[in-house]
Design a protein around this motif. Structure first.
Motif, PDB file in Angstrom:
ATOM      1  N   VAL A   1       0.838  -1.257  -0.001  1.00 32.62           N
ATOM      2  CA  VAL A   1       0.171   0.069  -0.002  1.00 32.62           C
ATOM      3  C   VAL A   1       0.748   1.253  -0.136  1.00 32.62           C
ATOM      4  O   VAL A   1       1.477   1.380   0.862  1.00 32.62           O
ATOM      5  N   VAL A   2       0.901   2.090  -0.880  1.00 29.76           N
ATOM      6  CA  VAL A   2       1.779   3.019  -1.296  1.00 29.76           C
ATOM      7  C   VAL A   2       1.117   4.430  -1.129  1.00 29.76           C
ATOM      8  O   VAL A   2      -0.378   4.270  -1.280  1.00 29.76           O
ATOM      9  N   GLU A   3       1.596   5.524  -1.289  1.00 27.91           N
ATOM     10  CA  GLU A   3       0.755   6.817  -1.065  1.00 27.91           C
ATOM     11  C   GLU A   3      -0.129   6.885   0.121  1.00 27.91           C
ATOM     12  O   GLU A   3      -1.095   7.251   0.060  1.00 27.91           O
ATOM     13  N   ARG A   4       0.316   6.111   1.361  1.00 31.97           N
ATOM     14  CA  ARG A   4      -0.472   6.122   2.317  1.00 31.97           C
ATOM     15  C   ARG A   4      -0.456   7.651   2.975  1.00 31.97           C
ATOM     16  O   ARG A   4       0.125   8.615   2.943  1.00 31.97           O
ATOM     17  N   ARG A   5      -1.912   7.908   3.314  1.00 30.20           N
ATOM     18  CA  ARG A   5      -2.382   9.050   3.889  1.00 30.20           C
ATOM     19  C   ARG A   5      -3.510   8.927   4.943  1.00 30.20           C
ATOM     20  O   ARG A   5      -4.338   8.015   4.823  1.00 30.20           O
ATOM     21  N   ALA A   6      -3.675   9.857   5.845  1.00 28.17           N
ATOM     22  CA  ALA A   6      -4.678   9.865   6.615  1.00 28.17           C
ATOM     23  C   ALA A   6      -5.930  10.678   5.804  1.00 28.17           C
ATOM     24  O   ALA A   6      -5.655  11.813   5.173  1.00 28.17           O
ATOM     25  N   GLN A   7      -7.185  10.010   5.782  1.00 25.15           N
ATOM     26  CA  GLN A   7      -8.374  10.729   5.353  1.00 25.15           C
ATOM     27  C   GLN A   7      -9.509  10.593   5.992  1.00 25.15           C
ATOM     28  O   GLN A   7      -9.754   9.337   6.440  1.00 25.15           O
ATOM     29  N   LEU A   8     -10.430  11.491   6.015  1.00 26.65           N
ATOM     30  CA  LEU A   8     -11.739  11.252   6.641  1.00 26.65           C
ATOM     31  C   LEU A   8     -12.635  10.748   5.796  1.00 26.65           C
ATOM     32  O   LEU A   8     -12.724  11.160   4.509  1.00 26.65           O
ATOM     33  N   VAL A   9     -13.096   9.484   6.102  1.00 26.97           N
ATOM     34  CA  VAL A   9     -13.904   8.812   5.166  1.00 26.97           C
ATOM     35  C   VAL A   9     -15.496   8.915   5.411  1.00 26.97           C
ATOM     36  O   VAL A   9     -15.739   9.036   6.611  1.00 26.97           O
ATOM     37  N   TYR A  10     -16.191   9.161   4.387  1.00 22.87           N
ATOM     38  CA  TYR A  10     -17.467   9.479   4.385  1.00 22.87           C
ATOM     39  C   TYR A  10     -18.270   8.385   3.809  1.00 22.87           C
ATOM     40  O   TYR A  10     -19.570   8.409   3.746  1.00 22.87           O
ATOM     41  N   HIS A  11     -17.791   7.657   2.876  1.00 22.27           N
ATOM     42  CA  HIS A  11     -18.468   6.564   1.936  1.00 22.27           C
ATOM     43  C   HIS A  11     -19.104   5.580   2.709  1.00 22.27           C
ATOM     44  O   HIS A  11     -18.395   4.880   3.564  1.00 22.27           O
ATOM     45  N   PRO A  12     -20.447   5.560   2.773  1.00 23.09           N
ATOM     46  CA  PRO A  12     -21.167   4.625   3.465  1.00 23.09           C
ATOM     47  C   PRO A  12     -20.720   3.200   3.443  1.00 23.09           C
ATOM     48  O   PRO A  12     -20.712   2.407   4.566  1.00 23.09           O
TER      49      PRO A  12
END
Length: 197
Positions: free
Chosen positions: A77-88
């Motif tokens: 898993v590359v380009e790892r980043r913190a993301q706020l997830v909204y996808h149900p």
């Protein structure tokens, strides 16, 4: 909102990334494969910590396009980043995984904010850089040299297990409390002359 619609789930911070384009495979990495068996190269995945240097990844299957979950090595898993997830669908899968309580993932969500996700990413990045180009299995002597030279910081959350450099996740307070209580109870009944570790 009408009563027949499901209640919206609150967003969660998550580790997001993309599946590596190409990876070495086979004896001594002689072959090259694109993506993984289940995820296409470059596919976006949302991840939870699993064990050491592996992640539980949610994403779209490379052939069917359906959402699936799979355990993958973190290095894929590359380009790892913190993301706020909204996808149900992703939120539903995360909740199902947390409820399952399998393999170190339990009912307590591991990340409360962006900083906690970024801290996990930093640990995985450090593991990647510490193990880049190393032979597998890694001899203890080389590991000791890496620590002595400062390449792996003394006290860093890494451990050499069967020749593999792995990341040690921090212990949860609940686990530590249970271990302490169990130790105290067992120590109470251990016969004299025996030691408990």
């Amino acid at each position: 909102m009408t009563s027949d619609q499901p209640e919206a789930r609150p967003p969660r911070w998550c580790l997001a990334g993309n599946i590596v384009e190409e990876r070495r495979y086979g004896p001594l990495g002689a072959e090259t494969r694109r993506g993984t068996r289940l995820f296409a190269p470059g596919a976006k995945v949302y991840c939870l910590p699993f064990e050491y240097d592996r992640l539980f990844a949610f994403g779209r299957h490379r052939k069917s396009g359906r959402f699936i979950g799979s355990i993958v090595p973190a290095r894929l898993v590359v380009e790892r980043r913190a993301q706020l997830v909204y996808h149900p669908e992703v939120l539903r899968r995360i909740e199902e995984r947390m409820a399952a309580g399998e393999h170190g993932v339990n009912s307590r969500y591991p990340w409360d904010d962006r900083e906690s996700v970024e801290s996990h990413i930093a640990a995985l990045d450090a593991l990647d850089s510490a193990s880049a180009g190393l032979v597998d299995p890694l001899p203890v002597e080389i590991y000791d040299e890496l620590v002595a030279s400062g390449t792996i910081a003394s006290g860093a959350p890494f451990e050499l297990l069967n020749g593999v450099l792995v990341w040690k996740p921090p212990k949860e307070p609940r686990r530590s409390t249970c271990a302490e209580r169990a130790h105290a109870e067992i120590e109470r009944i251990v016969p004299e002359g025996f030691h408990l570790r």
